[in-house]
Design a protein around this motif. Structure first.
Motif, PDB file in Angstrom:
ATOM      1  N   MET A   6      53.778 -36.772   3.381  1.00 55.36           N
ATOM      2  CA  MET A   6      52.306 -36.771   3.532  1.00 55.36           C
ATOM      3  C   MET A   6      51.874 -37.645   4.708  1.00 55.36           C
ATOM      4  SD  MET A   6      49.831 -37.020   0.328  1.00 55.36           S
ATOM      5  CE  MET A   6      50.202 -36.298  -1.231  1.00 55.36           C
ATOM      6  N   THR A   7      50.954 -37.149   5.479  1.00 56.52           N
ATOM      7  CA  THR A   7      50.441 -37.954   6.594  1.00 56.52           C
ATOM      8  C   THR A   7      49.361 -38.910   6.041  1.00 56.52           C
ATOM      9  OG1 THR A   7      48.614 -36.476   7.040  1.00 56.52           O
ATOM     10  CG2 THR A   7      50.710 -35.966   8.136  1.00 56.52           C
ATOM     11  N   PRO A   8      49.017 -39.959   6.796  1.00 62.46           N
ATOM     12  CA  PRO A   8      47.945 -40.862   6.336  1.00 62.46           C
ATOM     13  C   PRO A   8      46.647 -40.103   6.051  1.00 62.46           C
ATOM     14  CG  PRO A   8      49.111 -41.822   8.190  1.00 62.46           C
ATOM     15  CD  PRO A   8      49.654 -40.442   8.033  1.00 62.46           C
ATOM     16  N   THR A   9      46.377 -39.035   6.852  1.00 57.06           N
ATOM     17  CA  THR A   9      45.148 -38.257   6.623  1.00 57.06           C
ATOM     18  C   THR A   9      45.206 -37.550   5.262  1.00 57.06           C
ATOM     19  OG1 THR A   9      45.283 -37.813   8.962  1.00 57.06           O
ATOM     20  CG2 THR A   9      43.600 -36.597   7.742  1.00 57.06           C
ATOM     21  N   ASP A  10      46.409 -36.977   4.956  1.00 49.12           N
ATOM     22  CA  ASP A  10      46.574 -36.291   3.660  1.00 49.12           C
ATOM     23  C   ASP A  10      46.372 -37.273   2.510  1.00 49.12           C
ATOM     24  OD1 ASP A  10      47.160 -33.915   4.839  1.00 49.12           O
ATOM     25  OD2 ASP A  10      49.345 -34.180   4.754  1.00 49.12           O
ATOM     26  N   ILE A  11      46.976 -38.476   2.673  1.00 52.96           N
ATOM     27  CA  ILE A  11      46.886 -39.494   1.614  1.00 52.96           C
ATOM     28  C   ILE A  11      45.422 -39.881   1.413  1.00 52.96           C
ATOM     29  CG2 ILE A  11      47.485 -41.883   0.992  1.00 52.96           C
ATOM     30  CD1 ILE A  11      50.193 -41.346   2.485  1.00 52.96           C
ATOM     31  N   ALA A  12      44.705 -40.053   2.511  1.00 55.59           N
ATOM     32  CA  ALA A  12      43.287 -40.431   2.421  1.00 55.59           C
ATOM     33  C   ALA A  12      42.487 -39.327   1.720  1.00 55.59           C
ATOM     34  CB  ALA A  12      42.721 -40.690   3.814  1.00 55.59           C
ATOM     35  N   ALA A  13      42.827 -38.051   2.052  1.00 52.76           N
ATOM     36  CA  ALA A  13      42.101 -36.928   1.439  1.00 52.76           C
ATOM     37  C   ALA A  13      42.369 -36.887  -0.062  1.00 52.76           C
ATOM     38  CB  ALA A  13      42.532 -35.624   2.102  1.00 52.76           C
ATOM     39  N   THR A  14      43.636 -37.096  -0.446  1.00 51.69           N
ATOM     40  CA  THR A  14      43.997 -37.086  -1.871  1.00 51.69           C
ATOM     41  C   THR A  14      43.275 -38.210  -2.605  1.00 51.69           C
ATOM     42  OG1 THR A  14      46.146 -36.300  -1.209  1.00 51.69           O
ATOM     43  CG2 THR A  14      45.960 -37.062  -3.466  1.00 51.69           C
ATOM     44  N   ALA A  15      43.260 -39.402  -1.979  1.00 53.31           N
ATOM     45  CA  ALA A  15      42.590 -40.551  -2.604  1.00 53.31           C
ATOM     46  C   ALA A  15      41.094 -40.258  -2.783  1.00 53.31           C
ATOM     47  CB  ALA A  15      42.799 -41.798  -1.764  1.00 53.31           C
ATOM     48  N   ALA A  16      40.506 -39.635  -1.756  1.00 50.76           N
ATOM     49  CA  ALA A  16      39.065 -39.334  -1.825  1.00 50.76           C
ATOM     50  C   ALA A  16      38.803 -38.337  -2.954  1.00 50.76           C
ATOM     51  CB  ALA A  16      38.598 -38.759  -0.491  1.00 50.76           C
ATOM     52  N   GLU A  17      39.696 -37.336  -3.071  1.00 53.01           N
ATOM     53  CA  GLU A  17      39.530 -36.319  -4.116  1.00 53.01           C
ATOM     54  C   GLU A  17      39.647 -36.967  -5.500  1.00 53.01           C
ATOM     55  OE1 GLU A  17      41.838 -32.368  -5.585  1.00 53.01           O
ATOM     56  OE2 GLU A  17      42.218 -33.049  -3.546  1.00 53.01           O
ATOM     57  N   GLN A  18      40.649 -37.876  -5.632  1.00 47.31           N
ATOM     58  CA  GLN A  18      40.864 -38.536  -6.923  1.00 47.31           C
ATOM     59  C   GLN A  18      39.660 -39.418  -7.283  1.00 47.31           C
ATOM     60  OE1 GLN A  18      44.723 -40.323  -6.556  1.00 47.31           O
ATOM     61  NE2 GLN A  18      45.757 -38.424  -7.127  1.00 47.31           N
ATOM     62  N   ALA A  19      39.134 -40.112  -6.272  1.00 45.04           N
ATOM     63  CA  ALA A  19      37.980 -40.984  -6.520  1.00 45.04           C
ATOM     64  C   ALA A  19      36.775 -40.141  -6.951  1.00 45.04           C
ATOM     65  CB  ALA A  19      37.645 -41.777  -5.255  1.00 45.04           C
ATOM     66  N   HIS A  20      36.633 -38.975  -6.322  1.00 44.46           N
ATOM     67  CA  HIS A  20      35.526 -38.083  -6.663  1.00 44.46           C
ATOM     68  C   HIS A  20      35.663 -37.606  -8.114  1.00 44.46           C
ATOM     69  CE1 HIS A  20      32.511 -35.020  -6.312  1.00 44.46           C
ATOM     70  NE2 HIS A  20      33.380 -34.118  -6.742  1.00 44.46           N
ATOM     71  N   LEU A  21      36.900 -37.201  -8.473  1.00 46.44           N
ATOM     72  CA  LEU A  21      37.152 -36.725  -9.845  1.00 46.44           C
ATOM     73  C   LEU A  21      36.863 -37.826 -10.853  1.00 46.44           C
ATOM     74  CD1 LEU A  21      40.457 -34.682  -9.414  1.00 46.44           C
ATOM     75  CD2 LEU A  21      38.217 -33.800 -10.072  1.00 46.44           C
ATOM     76  N   LEU A  22      37.312 -39.048 -10.493  1.00 50.61           N
ATOM     77  CA  LEU A  22      37.138 -40.183 -11.403  1.00 50.61           C
ATOM     78  C   LEU A  22      35.659 -40.501 -11.595  1.00 50.61           C
ATOM     79  CD1 LEU A  22      38.779 -42.202 -13.041  1.00 50.61           C
ATOM     80  CD2 LEU A  22      38.619 -43.787 -11.132  1.00 50.61           C
ATOM     81  N   SER A  23      34.896 -40.461 -10.499  1.00 49.40           N
ATOM     82  CA  SER A  23      33.478 -40.811 -10.644  1.00 49.40           C
ATOM     83  C   SER A  23      32.743 -39.743 -11.458  1.00 49.40           C
ATOM     84  CB  SER A  23      32.809 -41.040  -9.282  1.00 49.40           C
ATOM     85  OG  SER A  23      32.657 -39.821  -8.632  1.00 49.40           O
ATOM     86  N   ALA A  24      33.209 -38.478 -11.353  1.00 51.83           N
ATOM     87  CA  ALA A  24      32.582 -37.417 -12.158  1.00 51.83           C
ATOM     88  C   ALA A  24      32.912 -37.614 -13.639  1.00 51.83           C
ATOM     89  CB  ALA A  24      33.070 -36.057 -11.685  1.00 51.83           C
ATOM     90  N   ALA A  25      34.139 -38.109 -13.903  1.00 52.16           N
ATOM     91  CA  ALA A  25      34.573 -38.246 -15.297  1.00 52.16           C
ATOM     92  C   ALA A  25      34.041 -39.522 -15.955  1.00 52.16           C
ATOM     93  CB  ALA A  25      36.095 -38.240 -15.365  1.00 52.16           C
TER      94      ALA A  25
END
Ligand SMILES: Nc1ncnc2c1ncn2[C@@H]1O[C@H](COP(=O)(O)OP(=O)(O)O)[C@@H](O)[C@H]1O
Ligand SMILES: CC(=O)N[C@@H](CCC(=O)OP(=O)(O)O)C(=O)O
Length: 299
Positions: free
Chosen positions: A1-20
């Motif tokens: 995974m590139t740093p950009t991919d990791i950042a995108a995954t982290a952003a997606e996870q944070a979004h999911l967490l805030s929704a939950a």
């Protein structure tokens, strides 16, 4: 995974967490009873997804209690031993030999399998049945069935099939304050010294009622209660559910499930849902997202 991919995954996870998060807060310190039916126990990946959901509930501050069934697994063991399974009104006719096998399969192999799956997710599950800590006492079930055509009522003799009549919450309260997740097999003693086979739905309802659970979820192998045209009913009142049992739309194993839902609501359980356990992460989807699934039973 590139740093950009990791950042995108982290952003997606944070979004999911805030929704939950609002949903997670709703169930913090609340008891959720999850009935894991034998038909909902699919392949290894599905079992792992279920265990992960239960582990996540505990990690989110919820008090999850698993009550499991194992009807098909008992049937397989009985047939290996040359014993035919017989059901009346959705309940297994249970003679002396059958109750021994039921206890062996439910409180033995299936219980320990689920405990191991949850433990593999880094949690501490503890497998118990009604006998442990004097948790549940049963009495011989007094069931009647009404023939939908003739309307004639008949009393059933189901042998060692029990109904829970006493639930002592001491042990479950102790576990709720600990790291442990209780995994319960629906077998209980009677004051008469016999061991009773209890339908897992009925057992889950008794536990949820005694603990005043916030939610009682039934994981099965259908999307919920289906109407005559096999379409999912999203919401069902107690009166409507009773009518569907009377006219035969609800039959077999769905009868004890819906009857339990009705009793649980009458005992004050806030929400009861029948949903498809074959959908991966059904528990989290139901509790922590706005996409509630299955049939919600309401007063
Ligand atoms: N109206 C209905 N809606 C949905 N399922 C029904 C209905 N009537 C009977 N059933 C049967 O009930 C089954 C679920 O009960 P059961 O087999 O006891 O499941 P579990 O092992 O998950 O407790 C379904 O697979 C279906 O065959
Ligand atoms: C009395 C009675 O019918 N007991 C059930 C207990 C297991 C159960 O309920 O399992 P499911 O939830 O998978 O159906 C049985 O012997 O099959």
């Amino acid at each position: 995974m590139t740093p950009t991919d990791i950042a995108a995954t982290a952003a997606e996870q944070a979004h999911l967490l805030s929704a939950a998060l609002p949903y997670m807060q709703r169930y913090e310190n609340k008891t959720v009873v999850v009935k894991y039916g034998g038909h909902a126990m699919g392949d290894a990946a599905l079992g792992q997804a279920f265990a992960r959901d239960i582990a996540l509930l505990k990690q989110s501050g919820v008090n999850p209690i698993v009550v499991h069934g194992g009807g098909p697994q008992i049937g397989a063991m009985l047939s290996k031993m040359g014993i035919e399974s017989k059901f009346e009104g959705g309940l297994r006719v249970t003679d002396r030999k059958t109750v021994e096998i039921v206890e062996m399969v439910l409180a033995g192999s299936i219980n320990k399998e689920i405990v191991a799956l949850i433990n593999a997710e880094g949690e501490w599950a503890i497998g118990l049945c009604g006998k442990d800590g004097n948790m549940v006492f049963a009495e011989k079930a007094k069931k009647t069935v009404t023939d939908p055509d003739s309307n004639i009522e008949r009393v059933l003799d189901l042998g060692f099939v029990g109904e829970p009549v006493e639930v002592d919450r001491t042990l479950l309260d102790l576990l709720a304050r600990s790291e442990m997740i209780p995994v319960l097999a629906p077998v209980a003693p009677g004051r008469d010294g016999h061991t009773y086979n209890i339908n897992a739905d009925t057992f889950a309802g008794a536990i949820a009622g005694a603990l005043g659970a916030s939610r009682l979820l039934f994981l099965t192998d259908v999307p919920g209660v289906l109407d005559k045209d096999k379409k999912l009913i999203d919401e069902l009142t107690v009166a409507e559910a009773r009518a569907l049992i009377r006219n035969g739309t609800i039959s077999g194993g769905m009868i004890p499930k819906v009857e339990t839902c009705i009793e649980a609501i009458e005992r004050g359980v806030e929400g009861v849902v029948i949903l498809n356990g074959k959908t991966p992460h059904a528990v989290l989807l139901e509790l922590f997202t706005q996409h509630g699934a299955g049939t919600l039973i309401v007063p």
